[in-house]
Design a protein around this motif. Sequence first.
Motif, short mmCIF file in Angstrom:
data_model
loop_
_atom_site.label_atom_id
_atom_site.label_comp_id
_atom_site.label_asym_id
_atom_site.label_seq_id
_atom_site.Cartn_x
_atom_site.Cartn_y
_atom_site.Cartn_z
N ASP A 153 7.61 -16.94 0.02
CA ASP A 153 8.51 -16.60 0.28
C ASP A 153 8.49 -15.20 1.18
OD1 ASP A 153 9.48 -19.05 -0.88
OD2 ASP A 153 10.11 -18.12 -2.42
N LEU A 154 7.95 -13.85 0.09
CA LEU A 154 8.61 -13.29 1.01
C LEU A 154 6.76 -12.44 2.52
CD1 LEU A 154 6.78 -11.80 -3.06
CD2 LEU A 154 9.52 -11.69 -1.36
N VAL A 155 6.86 -13.41 2.75
CA VAL A 155 5.98 -12.89 3.55
C VAL A 155 6.60 -13.47 5.14
CG1 VAL A 155 3.70 -14.35 5.34
CG2 VAL A 155 4.10 -14.12 2.48
N ILE A 156 6.95 -11.97 6.42
CA ILE A 156 7.18 -11.94 7.62
C ILE A 156 6.45 -13.42 8.62
CG2 ILE A 156 8.61 -11.00 9.27
CD1 ILE A 156 9.19 -9.32 7.25
N PRO A 157 6.93 -14.40 8.56
CA PRO A 157 5.88 -15.12 9.48
C PRO A 157 5.19 -14.47 10.79
CG PRO A 157 7.89 -16.24 9.33
CD PRO A 157 8.55 -14.90 8.91
N ARG A 195 -5.12 -9.29 -1.12
CA ARG A 195 -3.64 -10.04 -1.27
C ARG A 195 -2.58 -9.51 -1.30
NH1 ARG A 195 -5.44 -15.44 0.75
NH2 ARG A 195 -3.17 -15.77 0.91
N GLY A 196 -1.68 -9.41 -0.72
CA GLY A 196 -0.57 -9.26 -1.02
C GLY A 196 0.70 -8.66 -0.23
N VAL A 197 1.86 -8.30 -0.92
CA VAL A 197 3.29 -7.88 -0.10
C VAL A 197 3.52 -6.51 -0.61
CG1 VAL A 197 3.52 -10.26 0.37
CG2 VAL A 197 4.26 -9.48 -1.72
N ALA A 198 4.79 -6.01 0.74
CA ALA A 198 4.95 -4.46 0.79
C ALA A 198 6.19 -4.64 -0.27
CB ALA A 198 5.68 -4.70 2.03
N GLN A 199 7.05 -5.72 -0.22
CA GLN A 199 8.25 -5.84 -1.59
C GLN A 199 7.46 -5.86 -3.14
OE1 GLN A 199 7.45 -8.49 0.35
NE2 GLN A 199 8.80 -9.44 0.68
N GLU A 200 5.93 -6.52 -3.03
CA GLU A 200 5.99 -5.60 -5.09
C GLU A 200 4.45 -5.40 -4.58
OE1 GLU A 200 5.61 -9.88 -7.25
OE2 GLU A 200 7.69 -10.06 -6.07
N TRP A 258 3.10 -1.71 12.60
CA TRP A 258 4.23 -3.40 12.88
C TRP A 258 3.74 -4.08 11.47
CZ3 TRP A 258 0.71 -0.37 16.39
CH2 TRP A 258 1.18 0.44 17.31
N ALA A 259 4.09 -3.89 10.58
CA ALA A 259 4.60 -4.65 9.40
C ALA A 259 5.20 -4.23 8.39
CB ALA A 259 2.93 -4.98 9.00
N TYR A 260 5.93 -5.77 7.94
CA TYR A 260 7.29 -5.82 6.87
C TYR A 260 8.41 -4.51 7.00
CZ TYR A 260 9.80 -5.56 2.55
OH TYR A 260 10.75 -5.73 1.65
N PHE A 261 7.96 -3.72 7.56
CA PHE A 261 8.90 -2.40 7.96
C PHE A 261 9.51 -2.28 9.41
CE2 PHE A 261 6.53 -0.79 4.74
CZ PHE A 261 7.76 -1.20 3.36
C1 LIG Z 1 2.82 -7.49 13.72
S1 LIG Z 1 1.70 -8.01 12.70
C2 LIG Z 1 0.37 -6.24 12.34
C3 LIG Z 1 -0.60 -6.30 11.60
C4 LIG Z 1 -1.33 -5.07 11.79
N1 LIG Z 1 -0.76 -4.03 10.99
C5 LIG Z 1 -1.78 -4.49 13.06
O1 LIG Z 1 -1.14 -3.54 13.65
O2 LIG Z 1 -2.15 -5.01 13.81
C6 LIG Z 1 1.86 -7.73 11.21
C7 LIG Z 1 1.25 -8.45 9.73
O3 LIG Z 1 1.85 -8.04 8.78
C8 LIG Z 1 2.19 -9.18 7.60
N2 LIG Z 1 2.92 -9.16 6.90
C9 LIG Z 1 3.80 -10.66 6.78
N3 LIG Z 1 4.76 -10.27 6.06
C10 LIG Z 1 4.61 -9.21 5.27
C11 LIG Z 1 5.14 -8.81 4.13
N4 LIG Z 1 5.93 -9.16 3.06
N5 LIG Z 1 4.42 -7.61 3.76
C12 LIG Z 1 2.97 -7.18 3.95
N6 LIG Z 1 2.52 -7.40 5.29
C13 LIG Z 1 2.99 -8.68 6.01
C14 LIG Z 1 1.46 -10.20 8.57
O4 LIG Z 1 0.98 -11.72 8.06
C15 LIG Z 1 0.87 -9.71 9.72
O5 LIG Z 1 -0.44 -9.86 9.76
#
Ligand SMILES: C[S@@+](CC[C@H](N)C(=O)[O-])C[C@H]1O[C@@H](n2cnc3c(N)ncnc32)[C@H](O)[C@@H]1O
Length: 227
Positions: free
Chosen positions: A10-14, A91-96, A111-114
């Motif tokens: 639920d917390l992962v952005i595809p 393994r983990g997510v930015a929210q937690e 380029w991730a989560y934010f």
């Molecule tokens: C656009 S890619 C960027 C990957 C890497 N940081 C780069 O610059 O090559 C976004 C990454 O954020 C991850 N992601 C998705 N949801 C996330 C979350 N809630 N917290 C942290 N990372 C997440 C994705 O699985 C993906 O690997």
Amino acid sequence: MDDTEHGLNDLVIPFYGGGDRRMFAIERRAMDRDGRVVEFLDGALPRARVLDVGAGDGYTAELLTRNGRTVVAMEPDGRMIDRSKDLAWVRGVAQELPFHDDSFAAAYATWAYFLPGTVDDHIALGVRELERVVADGGPIVIVDNAGGDAMTALSDRPIFDDGSRWRRLGFDVSVIETSFRFDSVEEARELLGFYFGAEKAADIDATEIGFRVAAYVGRSGRLTTGD
Ligand SMILES: C[S@@+](CC[C@H](N)C(=O)[O-])C[C@H]1O[C@@H](n2cnc3c(N)ncnc32)[C@H](O)[C@@H]1O
């Protein structure tokens, strides 16, 4: 354990990269080919224990692991994790964030989560987590599209932030001028067509596309996240 047991789904952005390794390889090779983003991060981050949030395949983390700096690569999508890279993977997510308070000297996300589509409350939640795990005064750097360039102009929807919400949170903004540089026009059309549609890509006749990147730099304990 699978993703359901972790409760991560639920917390992962595809992100497409885990399912299309070939396209992601083109993206990572072409994007910022001259390494200006890594150069910026190398200057902004201490040579100590640093967290990469949403590390993808560990491309940036591997380049920043040098001269006394250890990078812990945190990534939720198991298909992205490249264990051939000599990195500490979590393994983990930015929210937690799955780390104790004050575990790192600094943290960054590229380029991730934010992202522009992430609502303010979720940005604040992620920033609070970063402040929790980064020791007081340590740098927190968020990297994303800056806009005002040929790359983002190809998009019909907003794929960059104007920086105002980051300034409100207490971040300084730096813009890094870089580019996507492809091996061929065909490769440029393939990736940019995948991002923005074949019609837009058909007009591309260059191997280099201008790209401006924003680096939002804050300090742990000095940000304004509403708590
Ligand atoms: C656009 S890619 C960027 C990957 C890497 N940081 C780069 O610059 O090559 C976004 C990454 O954020 C991850 N992601 C998705 N949801 C996330 C979350 N809630 N917290 C942290 N990372 C997440 C994705 O699985 C993906 O690997």
